[in-house]
Design a protein around this motif. Structure first.
Motif, PDB file in Angstrom:
ATOM      1  N   SER A  27       0.836  -1.204   0.000  1.00 46.68           N
ATOM      2  CA  SER A  27       0.000   0.000   0.000  1.00 46.68           C
ATOM      3  C   SER A  27       0.873   1.257   0.000  1.00 46.68           C
ATOM      4  CB  SER A  27      -1.003  -0.010   1.160  1.00 46.68           C
ATOM      5  OG  SER A  27      -0.362  -0.118   2.395  1.00 46.68           O
ATOM      6  N   ALA A  28       1.990   1.216   0.720  1.00 47.89           N
ATOM      7  CA  ALA A  28       2.909   2.367   0.707  1.00 47.89           C
ATOM      8  C   ALA A  28       3.475   2.574  -0.699  1.00 47.89           C
ATOM      9  CB  ALA A  28       4.039   2.144   1.715  1.00 47.89           C
ATOM     10  N   GLN A  29       3.899   1.488  -1.333  1.00 47.49           N
ATOM     11  CA  GLN A  29       4.454   1.589  -2.689  1.00 47.49           C
ATOM     12  C   GLN A  29       3.409   2.087  -3.688  1.00 47.49           C
ATOM     13  OE1 GLN A  29       7.616   1.438  -2.995  1.00 47.49           O
ATOM     14  NE2 GLN A  29       8.423  -0.641  -3.048  1.00 47.49           N
ATOM     15  N   TRP A  43      -2.985  14.707  -2.865  1.00 47.47           N
ATOM     16  CA  TRP A  43      -3.057  13.680  -1.803  1.00 47.47           C
ATOM     17  C   TRP A  43      -3.435  12.354  -2.438  1.00 47.47           C
ATOM     18  CZ3 TRP A  43      -5.635  10.103   1.193  1.00 47.47           C
ATOM     19  CH2 TRP A  43      -5.158   9.939   2.509  1.00 47.47           C
ATOM     20  N   VAL A  44      -2.723  11.307  -2.061  1.00 42.70           N
ATOM     21  CA  VAL A  44      -3.056   9.938  -2.489  1.00 42.70           C
ATOM     22  C   VAL A  44      -2.828   9.030  -1.292  1.00 42.70           C
ATOM     23  CG1 VAL A  44      -2.589   8.026  -4.075  1.00 42.70           C
ATOM     24  CG2 VAL A  44      -2.128  10.371  -4.809  1.00 42.70           C
ATOM     25  N   PRO A  59      -1.180   4.208   4.871  1.00 43.72           N
ATOM     26  CA  PRO A  59      -0.092   4.852   4.135  1.00 43.72           C
ATOM     27  C   PRO A  59      -0.631   5.873   3.132  1.00 43.72           C
ATOM     28  CG  PRO A  59       0.291   2.501   4.287  1.00 43.72           C
ATOM     29  CD  PRO A  59      -1.096   2.745   4.814  1.00 43.72           C
ATOM     30  N   PHE A  60       0.055   7.007   3.047  1.00 45.23           N
ATOM     31  CA  PHE A  60      -0.402   8.057   2.130  1.00 45.23           C
ATOM     32  C   PHE A  60       0.753   8.949   1.716  1.00 45.23           C
ATOM     33  CE2 PHE A  60      -0.254  11.858   4.821  1.00 45.23           C
ATOM     34  CZ  PHE A  60      -0.231  11.325   6.098  1.00 45.23           C
ATOM     35  N   PRO A  64      -0.694  15.718   6.355  1.00 46.69           N
ATOM     36  CA  PRO A  64      -1.404  14.949   7.371  1.00 46.69           C
ATOM     37  C   PRO A  64      -2.905  15.075   7.155  1.00 46.69           C
ATOM     38  CG  PRO A  64       0.356  16.208   8.380  1.00 46.69           C
ATOM     39  CD  PRO A  64       0.280  16.657   6.941  1.00 46.69           C
ATOM     40  N   ALA A  65      -3.630  13.969   7.386  1.00 42.27           N
ATOM     41  CA  ALA A  65      -5.033  13.915   6.939  1.00 42.27           C
ATOM     42  C   ALA A  65      -5.976  13.569   8.081  1.00 42.27           C
ATOM     43  CB  ALA A  65      -5.160  12.916   5.801  1.00 42.27           C
TER      44      ALA A  65
END
Ligand code: SME
Length: 156
Positions: A27-29, A43-44, A59-60, A64-65
């Protein structure tokens, strides 16, 4: 206008990039890959269902969200609740849109579903109005399908 994107090529690149089956690594990749492959994104990232009917920030890439997001709220909540992609041209027109980054103007949220269970969502935000076309939606859904196929998605 965003540059034309070759999603078939991106999909092959993502297939090669995801060389573990670990959900955290993949998910990070995946969000870093998308952030760098597409333009006009601010933002993704992933939100995961780690407690019933609540989306926890995963992971993003970006500022900050918001965390947590209940299924009952926002565009991410709608994608989770309906298990359907949300493609929003103008987030200001959505009454319960959750404004994490004030620059976000359009949004694409793709659900990640395993055996009818909502594992999480992938959320893309753009500062541009109407950033995401139907082709973008289909392309990102293909990338999400690759992420699902190549990852062991633990159910929390
Ligand atoms: N705008 C989203 C919240 C998540 S952020 O955009 C990162 C929503 O309304 O669900």
């Amino acid at each position: 206008m965003p540059a034309t994107v070759d999603y078939a090529l991106l999909n092959r690149q993502l297939e090669a990039l995801l060389d573990t089956r670990d959900w955290l690594t993949n998910s990070a990749q995946t969000c870093a890959f998308i952030q760098h492959a597409l333009d006009e994104l601010n933002w993704v990232g992933f939100y995961l269902q780690r407690q019933p009917n609540i989306l926890s920030l995963g992971p993003f890439q970006g500022k900050p969200a918001c965390h947590p997001i209940p299924f009952s709220k926002g565009i991410c909540g709608a994608a989770a609740r309906q298990q359907a992609t949300q493609r929003i041209d103008d987030v200001h027109a959505v009454a319960d849109h959750i404004a994490c980054d004030a620059h976000s103007r359009s949004e694409l949220v793709v659900p990640i579903v395993v055996d009818s269970y909502l594992w999480g969502v992938l959320d893309l935000d753009s500062p541009a109005h109407t950033r995401f076309s139907q082709e973008d939606q289909a392309g990102i859904e293909t990338l999400v399908a690759t992420f699902i196929r190549q990852t062991d998605l633990l159910l929390f």
